[in-house]
Design an enzyme around this catalytic site. Structure first.
Site, PDB file in Angstrom:
ATOM      1  N   LEU A  33       0.870  -1.022  -0.043  1.00 39.47           N
ATOM      2  CA  LEU A  33      -0.043   0.144   0.210  1.00 39.47           C
ATOM      3  C   LEU A  33       0.923   1.239   0.074  1.00 39.47           C
ATOM      4  CD1 LEU A  33      -2.917  -1.162   2.598  1.00 39.47           C
ATOM      5  CD2 LEU A  33      -2.839  -1.384   0.159  1.00 39.47           C
ATOM      6  N   HIS A  37      -3.330   4.230  -2.818  1.00 40.48           N
ATOM      7  CA  HIS A  37      -4.180   3.590  -1.819  1.00 40.48           C
ATOM      8  C   HIS A  37      -4.921   4.169  -0.805  1.00 40.48           C
ATOM      9  CE1 HIS A  37      -1.625   0.031  -3.528  1.00 40.48           C
ATOM     10  NE2 HIS A  37      -2.766  -0.463  -3.902  1.00 40.48           N
ATOM     11  N   SER A 186       2.928   0.360  -6.895  1.00 38.59           N
ATOM     12  CA  SER A 186       3.858  -0.543  -6.134  1.00 38.59           C
ATOM     13  C   SER A 186       4.954  -0.901  -6.865  1.00 38.59           C
ATOM     14  CB  SER A 186       2.812  -1.836  -5.805  1.00 38.59           C
ATOM     15  OG  SER A 186       1.806  -1.200  -5.163  1.00 38.59           O
TER      16      SER A 186
END
Length: 283
Positions: A33, A37, A186
């Site tokens: 995360l 997010h 990510s």
């Protein structure tokens, strides 16, 4: 915050919240995360009485040779983020919980699965559609929150919900960027410092396309060429696609108009990065 790992626990907890009158907001994630997010979680918290977030690296959406095994995972850190963002329930299933056997019946992404991300990653969007449909069924949220960075996925999920008459509202949230414009992802964790600097060509190229449109250009090929020129002038970037598409079906745009999506994908070192912007909207 409570964390559960089984579908039965998830359904029981969400059912109790719904029975108590809470509107359920849902943020599906694959973990690792980051600020993007967190923006989804913050909006869900503002708009929902009970917030559910899932952390599940879905094997169905990874093809042969893709980064399923090496995809960033940090469950303890992710749970800490969810708690700090005010999530009520974290769903953290193992693959055997979500897919106790190879699923025979899957959701087909249709024409989305043949364009851009679908063409580059065969089967990827079918895997996304299948897991999102299952998660929406398990959670039963009033609203589910998705980021604009994955614009094709967002459009496909919206169409799936409409076509299958699913009782969920899909809420799009703006792409979150680093100060230098790089879309937060990510997969940015794969980049070395020099690769990280080169990766900003993706957002810079899209801005060049936006500027061409703002300057009066309406030929999609010329707008796309403005993006490609920036990418091609940056060393060690492999451009995979640049396309101006309709926002709903992601088919080629016949002429440039506000609201269309200018999308790009490129490989920078070990990382495959995607980004997009909407013509006529602030970047």
């Amino acid at each position: 915050m409570r964390a559960v790992a089984t579908s039965a626990e998830l359904r029981a907890a969400v059912g109790a919240a719904r029975q108590a009158g809470a509107a359920v907001g849902f943020v599906p994630t694959m973990g690792a995360l980051h600020a993007g997010h967190r923006s989804l979680l913050a909006r869900a918290r503002r708009e929902s009485g009970f917030v559910v977030a899932s952390i599940f690296v879905n094997p169905l959406q990874f093809g042969p040779g893709e980064d399923l095994a090496s995809y960033p995972r940090d469950l303890a850190g992710d749970l800490d983020v969810l708690e700090r963002e005010g999530v009520d329930l974290a769903f953290t299933p193992e693959p055997a919980e979500m897919w106790p056997r190879e699923p025979v019946v899957r959701v087909c992404s249709g024409s989305f699965g043949t364009r851009l991300e679908g063409a580059m990653r065969p089967g990827h969007l079918d895997g996304v559609a299948t897991v999102v449909a299952k998660l929406l069924n398990l959670v039963g949220p009033s609203r589910a929150y998705f980021g604009q960075k994955d614009a094709q996925q967002l459009a496909m999920v919206r169409r799936m919900v409409a076509d299958l008459a699913l009782p969920n509202e899909i809420v799009a949230c703006p792409t979150v960027r680093e100060p230098d414009g790089l879309a937060i992802s990510s997969r940015n964790a794969y980049l070395s410092p020099s690769e990280r600097r080169r990766a900003t060509a993706l957002s810079s190229g899209l801005l060049a396309g936006q500027e061409a449109f703002a300057g009066g250009e309406r030929d999609p090929a010329r707008i796309e060429a403005a993006v490609v020129a920036v990418l091609d002038s940056t060393p060690d970037i492999e451009t995979q696609y640049v396309a101006l598409v309709e926002p709903d079906g992601f088919g080629p745009a016949p002429t440039a108009e506000p609201g269309q999506v200018l999308a790009a994908a490129a490989r920078v070192g070990p990382a495959r990065l995607i980004d997009n912007l909407v013509l006529g909207e602030p970047a």
